[in-house]
Design a protein around this motif. Structure first.
Motif, PDB file in Angstrom:
ATOM      1  N   MET A 166       0.796  -1.231   0.000  1.00  6.01           N
ATOM      2  CA  MET A 166       0.000   0.000   0.000  1.00  6.01           C
ATOM      3  C   MET A 166       0.837   1.295   0.000  1.00  6.01           C
ATOM      4  O   MET A 166       0.498   2.246  -0.672  1.00  6.01           O
ATOM      5  N   PRO A 167       1.944   1.341   0.759  1.00  4.67           N
ATOM      6  CA  PRO A 167       2.725   2.585   0.693  1.00  4.67           C
ATOM      7  C   PRO A 167       3.153   2.928  -0.724  1.00  4.67           C
ATOM      8  O   PRO A 167       3.149   4.110  -1.108  1.00  4.67           O
ATOM      9  N   TYR A 168       3.472   1.917  -1.519  1.00  6.75           N
ATOM     10  CA  TYR A 168       3.884   2.202  -2.892  1.00  6.75           C
ATOM     11  C   TYR A 168       2.717   2.766  -3.697  1.00  6.75           C
ATOM     12  O   TYR A 168       2.892   3.628  -4.549  1.00  6.75           O
ATOM     13  N   PHE A 200       0.378   4.614  -2.531  1.00  6.45           N
ATOM     14  CA  PHE A 200       0.227   6.024  -2.168  1.00  6.45           C
ATOM     15  C   PHE A 200       1.314   6.898  -2.781  1.00  6.45           C
ATOM     16  O   PHE A 200       1.091   8.057  -3.121  1.00  6.45           O
ATOM     17  N   LEU A 201       2.490   6.324  -2.929  1.00  4.16           N
ATOM     18  CA  LEU A 201       3.592   7.123  -3.473  1.00  4.16           C
ATOM     19  C   LEU A 201       3.541   7.245  -4.980  1.00  4.16           C
ATOM     20  O   LEU A 201       4.081   8.175  -5.564  1.00  4.16           O
ATOM     21  N   GLY A 251       2.221   8.193   2.680  1.00  4.16           N
ATOM     22  CA  GLY A 251       3.021   6.989   2.489  1.00  4.16           C
ATOM     23  C   GLY A 251       4.358   7.064   3.205  1.00  4.16           C
ATOM     24  O   GLY A 251       4.812   6.093   3.801  1.00  4.16           O
ATOM     25  N   LEU A 252       4.974   8.251   3.150  1.00  6.30           N
ATOM     26  CA  LEU A 252       6.314   8.389   3.718  1.00  6.30           C
ATOM     27  C   LEU A 252       6.311   8.534   5.230  1.00  6.30           C
ATOM     28  O   LEU A 252       7.319   8.275   5.883  1.00  6.30           O
ATOM     29  N   TYR A 281       4.188   4.630   7.011  1.00  5.77           N
ATOM     30  CA  TYR A 281       4.665   3.261   6.805  1.00  5.77           C
ATOM     31  C   TYR A 281       6.167   3.151   6.968  1.00  5.77           C
ATOM     32  O   TYR A 281       6.911   4.093   6.732  1.00  5.77           O
ATOM     33  N   PHE A 341       8.775   0.956   5.022  1.00  4.41           N
ATOM     34  CA  PHE A 341       8.833   0.047   3.872  1.00  4.41           C
ATOM     35  C   PHE A 341      10.195   0.157   3.204  1.00  4.41           C
ATOM     36  O   PHE A 341      10.950   1.111   3.416  1.00  4.41           O
TER      37      PHE A 341
END
Lengths: 346, 357
Positions: free
Chosen positions: A52-54, A56-57, B178-179, B182, B184
């Motif tokens: 999920m973070p990817y 969002f990025l 996101g930054l 998370y 990651f």
């Protein structure tokens, strides 16, 4: 949704005006939410939490990659090619020829001895401009911040007086001053009133440079004043109290307390102004068009003219010049990072 | 608190205020002198612009200029198509008469009395003085709407500013989310990229961005202005710093309640980050409204010009039509002044804390 936002908001004591703004911002975003919620939900149930973070990025990085990172590399590729085609595959590889052309000078102190004298004139003009502009910009910002930091009435009002021009667009700033400085403008009317002759400000190179510097200071001073002001207010007041108790003179307090403690902020201001100064284009371009002759033509205008306005659009040369500009800016940015780090460490 | 005083008394109090109630010090004089000069220098030019924008084109040519917008009185006279300008004329016998000028030949002006249009006078121009009245030349503002593309410049600027700001807010806040939330793989690399490009201005990559925009077929479309600047590292950085302060427990709790990640972002984190989002919104609006160099490069047809580009093209082509240029300049600065008037505190604290512009 809006009321929900208002509840979460940290501006509970906000006046109604600010709430209106929030609704204005959040309402279209609310529509967007409805639009994106479902696909995002599906995506998450499909992929799980891990990626999920990817997700969002991704949108940001797409834009960023396409319009910043990719161009950075392509710019370098451009600078190694010649010809008049825009598309890279149709361009001929020339190696470092563009750089050699730009840097080919008989005598580096004299722009006219260079093969590409307009580039060097641009560099010299920018250097002159920055040296003078930076000196007076910092000086006036400092004076203004010191004055605004005193116990004066209507401080908020005066703060906005000096800050106001920062918000004006460069084109508007330039047109306002052009209107004042015209041959039959208000300034010349005053000169005549005082018994002087009219001055043709845009015909004389020295005057054109003077006004370019003056207007740039006028337009940006408020911004730097604010940064210095923040620094002034961070100085502990008991230092001043102690000094006053000892009967220290104002001048001495300034040199011994204010200036040393303010120095980190001043350094940040200097470097920021330097970085911005190198990129000066808009105001001066609209005000003088680079003239008279090439007296106020700066490096960014050289790039713009070379790549986009001349009969033969020389993208390779423009790219090479902007690589050189980029290297200079990179150096200055490193300087700024060092300054910021120094400031944060006290 | 100081007890309430009458207005003149308070003004006097203000004017005679001194440092700590002690004797006058040279710095007090300097302070108020500087502040006075500041008002004059900072506001004066803008006031002069606004006043001038209401003058007629003839009024603008006057030297020395007058402060107030004065226009020459014109009257409709029987038998003449156009309204004629009025002059106060000193006659041979020393009396004065109000006459309308039909035409001027050299130093002789042909005039007529509006009351009895049959008799014509020949008057040396030295003996006449234009009759003027206070008149706002609203046509400076209205004409450009019809005669030039002014309205489309305005619309374009509004579209660019609105859309670009919305896109910027959305993608930047998503990336910041996101930054900040998370852990990651590759997070540090992305952060490095963001910080590393914080200071890369578009001036350095003009040519290749132009190439990208051309490849995408966006030259002479507003998208070419909107998209390239949408992902600002400054925005990501600012929002991320703010989101880092949001307690992790809140996010955990909403996940327990079966919120999807998108809902966590939109319903929990984004509302809490509103102050930072608002600051970024204000700045994005300012940046986009004021942007000049990039639109100048990618917009080459006048129907897609933004206000700033249109204004510049205007002043180049119609150097003599200052009455239109001034009026349009005033229109261009109105939104900025309005935003400033309402959000002054917001803007100044936002700038001071984030150091951006």
């Amino acid at each position: 949704m809006n009321s929900e936002l208002a509840q979460h908001s940290q501006f509970k004591d906000a006046e109604t005006g600010q709430l209106h703004l929030k609704i204005l911002i959040t309402w279209p975003l609310f529509l967007l939410f409805r639009f994106i919620e479902w696909p995002m939900k599906r995506l998450q149930s499909l992929l799980g939490l891990g990626p999920m973070p990817y997700v969002f990025l991704l949108p940001n990085l797409c834009f960023f990659g396409l319009f910043v990172v990719l161009p950075l590399f392509v710019n370098f590729a451009f600078s190694l090619t010649g010809g008049t085609n825009l598309y890279l595959d149709d361009r001929t590889f020339t190696g470092t020829e563009q750089y050699a052309f730009l840097l080919d000078c008989g005598n580096y102190a004299d722009p006219l001895s260079c093969r590409e004298d307009r580039f060097w004139k641009g560099l010299f003009n920018t250097a002159t401009f920055i040296t003078l502009q930076l000196t007076f910009l910092v000086l006036f910002s400092l004076i203004t911040a010191l004055v605004l930091n005193k116990k004066i009435q209507a401080r908020g009002f005066f703060r906005s007086v000096y800050f106001f021009p920062v918000l004006l667009s460069p084109v508007v700033v330039a047109l306002i001053w052009k209107w004042i400085l015209l041959r039959d403008g208000i300034l010349n009317a005053w000169l005549v009133e005082l018994g002087f002759d009219k001055i043709l400000f845009f015909v004389s190179p020295a005057w054109a440079m003077f006004w370019a510097i003056f207007i740039s200071i006028w337009a940006h001073m408020g911004f730097y004043t604010l940064i210095i002001l923040a620094g002034l207010q961070a100085i502990p007041p008991d230092l001043y109290e102690a000094a006053e108790m000892d009967g220290t003179k104002q001048e001495r307090i300034f040199w011994r307390i204010t200036l040393p403690l303010l120095w980190p902020n001043l350094l940040v201001v200097i470097v920021l102004a330097l970085i911005k100064g190198v990129q000066t284009f808009d105001e001066v371009y609209v005000l003088t068009g680079g003239g008279p002759g090439t007296a106020t033509q700066f490096i960014v205008q050289y790039i713009y003219n070379t790549g986009f306005t001349n009969q033969i659009q020389n993208f390779g040369l423009a790219a090479a010049a902007s690589v050189i500009l980029g290297v200079v800016l990179f150096g200055l940015t490193m300087l700024q990072l060092a300054a910021t780090r120094w400031k944060d460490n006290g | 608190m100081v007890e309430p005083a009458s207005l003149p008394a308070r003004i006097w109090q203000f004017l005679t205020l001194r440092r700590g109630g002690k004797r006058w010090h040279w710095t007090d004089l300097f302070t108020y002198g500087y502040l006075g000069l500041g008002i004059f220098l900072m506001f004066g030019p803008v006031v002069w612009l606004v006043l001038s924008s209401f003058k007629t084109s003839a009024g603008l040519l006057e030297f020395p200029p007058t402060w107030a917008p004065l226009g020459q009185v014109v009257v409709a006279v029987e038998g003449y198509e156009k309204p004629l300008p009025m002059y106060r004329v000193t006659m041979e016998d020393g009396s004065t008469k109000d006459l309308a000028q039909i035409r001027r030949i050299g130093i002789i002006s042909q005039m007529v009395d509006p009351a009895e249009p049959s008799t014509k006078y020949k008057i040396p121009i030295k003996q006449r003085e234009p009759i003027r009245e206070f008149r706002m030349a609203w046509e400076n503002y209205l004409d450009p709407l019809e005669r030039f593309n002014f309205l489309s410049y305005l619309t374009n600027s509004v579209i660019v500013t609105t859309l670009a700001t919305l896109i910027t807010l959305l993608i930047n806040s998503m990336a910041a989310f996101g930054l900040s939330i998370y852990e990651f793989k590759g997070r540090n690399a992305v952060m490095l990229l963001v910080i590393g490009t914080l200071m890369i201005p578009i001036t350095v990559i003009l040519v290749p961005v132009y190439l990208v925009v051309t490849e995408l077929g966006m030259v002479n479309s507003l998208w070419a202005v909107i998209l390239p600047g949408a992902a600002t590292p400054t925005g990501v950085f600012l929002l991320r710093q703010y989101m880092l302060t949001i307690p992790k427990d809140l996010i955990e709790a909403s996940r327990m309640d079966k919120a999807t990640e998108w809902q966590v972002y939109w319903r929990v984190v984004l509302p809490l980050a509103m102050p930072a989002v608002a600051v970024l919104a204000i700045f994005s609006i300012m940046w986009r409204w004021n942007e000049f160099l990039w639109p100048l490069i990618v917009l080459n047809r006048s129907e897609v010009y933004t206000l700033q580009v249109g204004l510049n093209a205007f002043q180049g082509e119609l150097d003599v039509q200052w009455h239109y240029i001034l009026a349009m300049t005033v229109v261009t600065l109105i939104p900025v002044v309005v935003v400033f008037a309402f959000l002054q505190k917001f803007i100044t604290t936002g700038i001071a804390s984030s150091g951006m512009k």
